[in-house]
Enzyme design. Structure first.
Site, mmCIF file in Angstrom:
data_model
loop_
_atom_site.group_PDB
_atom_site.id
_atom_site.type_symbol
_atom_site.label_atom_id
_atom_site.label_comp_id
_atom_site.label_asym_id
_atom_site.label_seq_id
_atom_site.Cartn_x
_atom_site.Cartn_y
_atom_site.Cartn_z
ATOM 1 N N LYS A 54 11.182 -15.291 -24.817
ATOM 2 C CA LYS A 54 11.583 -16.704 -24.840
ATOM 3 C C LYS A 54 10.426 -17.585 -24.386
ATOM 4 O O LYS A 54 10.124 -18.604 -25.004
ATOM 5 C CB LYS A 54 12.809 -16.918 -23.932
ATOM 6 C CG LYS A 54 14.094 -16.421 -24.557
ATOM 7 C CD LYS A 54 15.239 -16.339 -23.559
ATOM 8 C CE LYS A 54 16.460 -15.697 -24.233
ATOM 9 N NZ LYS A 54 17.542 -15.353 -23.311
ATOM 10 N N GLN A 98 19.450 -16.410 -17.339
ATOM 11 C CA GLN A 98 19.576 -15.170 -18.086
ATOM 12 C C GLN A 98 20.754 -14.346 -17.552
ATOM 13 O O GLN A 98 20.844 -14.088 -16.356
ATOM 14 C CB GLN A 98 18.267 -14.365 -17.971
ATOM 15 C CG GLN A 98 18.231 -13.093 -18.788
ATOM 16 C CD GLN A 98 18.263 -13.347 -20.294
ATOM 17 O OE1 GLN A 98 17.555 -14.209 -20.806
ATOM 18 N NE2 GLN A 98 19.105 -12.603 -20.998
ATOM 19 N N ASP A 121 22.200 -22.885 -23.656
ATOM 20 C CA ASP A 121 22.960 -21.711 -24.096
ATOM 21 C C ASP A 121 24.350 -22.109 -24.598
ATOM 22 O O ASP A 121 25.029 -21.309 -25.236
ATOM 23 C CB ASP A 121 23.135 -20.728 -22.919
ATOM 24 C CG ASP A 121 22.307 -19.458 -23.097
ATOM 25 O OD1 ASP A 121 21.822 -19.224 -24.227
ATOM 26 O OD2 ASP A 121 22.150 -18.720 -22.108
#
Ligand code: NDP
Length: 297
Positions: A54, A98, A121
């Protein structure tokens, strides 16, 4: 094989290219550099690989990439405090924590501490509610990637029968909402669905997000249907190594489907591309600028 392959690797490269162009435009026209902060707690090896990828792709797109690596024994309040600082940082437009988090943390509480406008997200309860009521939301990256591929292949999806297999909060449910938003007739199937093969056979569009290797065989697929395989499963090979397969039995499904995503090289590469796209979208929304077309819904 009769099906057209939907090449997620090539399509995600196009999305990343468009993101890079938008980043360059934001820099030159508005003096803004979209910034993404990724927070990793603990040493999970798979998460470390994701976070590294990422960060690399964020920088390649010309964006600001910030990583916070915290030890496994970090307290939830320390993590929430960091999120609070990132929420207030004007250089950061997207925050990603994460998952999975260590067991001593309440993931929902942590995710809901993120400013919904920076929740790239799309897991914050506000974004879940906005998506569910058809309002402008931050859309979870994997289903967003699936929808962008479907739109690219089909143009209009209106009136098509869509069957999503799997009802997780991160893939299945938001995928069903997105397809509903495209005016598909949507069935959301799961482990208690009766006669799953017959349900899947109705579908013009099948999205498989189950986590069971090659569970959907070709004889469940309606001839000409479009098959999006979200599954990523590692299975042993004869030589003792392993290989990745999807939730769909690619060999038999590709004989029947009109179009199909491979694993690897289908949905997988779209997820990070959509994370970058969401960060650009978040930057535009935060600054009252028009959103670039084709990067969100
Ligand atoms: P979850 O384990 O959270 O959900 C799986 C879903 O599949 C559940 O809703 C479950 O039903 C359903 N299911 C399980 N067994 C069956 C069955 N026999 N018949 C019908 N439905 C069944 O998985 P995720 O949604 O997180 O992930 C699904 C797959 O997608 C995984 O392979 C994962 O690795 C992959 N993935 C890929 C991503 C990417 O490409 N970047 C991102 C995220 C996930 P029930 O609710 O009834 O238990």
């Amino acid at each position: 094989m009769t099906a057209q392959i939907i090449d997620g690797k090539a399509f995600s490269a196009r999305i990343r290219e468009k993101v890079a162009q938008e980043v360059a435009r934001l820099k030159s026209d508005a003096g803004l550099t979209p910034g993404l902060a990724v927070v990793l707690v603990g040493e999970d090896p798979a998460s470390q690989v994701y976070v590294r990828n990422k960060g690399r792709q964020t920088k390649e797109a010309g964006m600001l990439s910030v990583e916070h690596r915290l030890p496994e024994n970090t307290t939830q309040s320390a993590l929430v405090e960091l999120i609070g600082r990132l929420n207030g940082d004007p250089d950061i437009h997207g925050i990603l924590v994460q998952l999975p988090l260590p067991d001593h943390m309440d993931s929902d509480a942590v995710i809901n501490a993120i400013d919904p406008g920076k929740d790239v997200d799309g897991f914050h309860i506000s974004n879940v509610g906005l998506l569910g009521t058809g309002q402008k939301a931050m859309v979870p990256c994997t289903p967003l990637g699936c929808l962008l591929m479907l739109r690219d292949y089909h143009g209009s999806l209106s009136g098509l029968e869509a069957v999503v297999v799997g009802r997780s909060n991160i893939v299945g449910k938001p995928m069903a909402q997105l397809l509903l938003g495209e005016n598909c007739t949507v069935t959301l199937a799961h482990s208690r669905t009766r006669d799953l093969p017959e349900v899947v056979r109705r579908a013009d569009i099948v999205v498989a997000a189950v986590g069971r290797p090659q569970m959907v065989p070709g004889d469940w697929i309606k001839p000409g249907a479009t098959v999006i395989d979200v599954g990523i499963n590692r299975v042993p090979r004869d030589d003792g190594k392993s290989r990745l397969v999807g939730d769909v039995d690619f060999g038999t499904a590709a004989e029947v489907a009109g179009a199909i995503t491979p694993v690897p090289g289908g949905v997988g590469p779209m997820t990070i591309a959509c994370l970058l796209a969401n960060t650009v979208t978040a930057c535009c929304r935060a600054n009252g600028l028009p959103e670039p077309e084709g990067l969100t819904v």
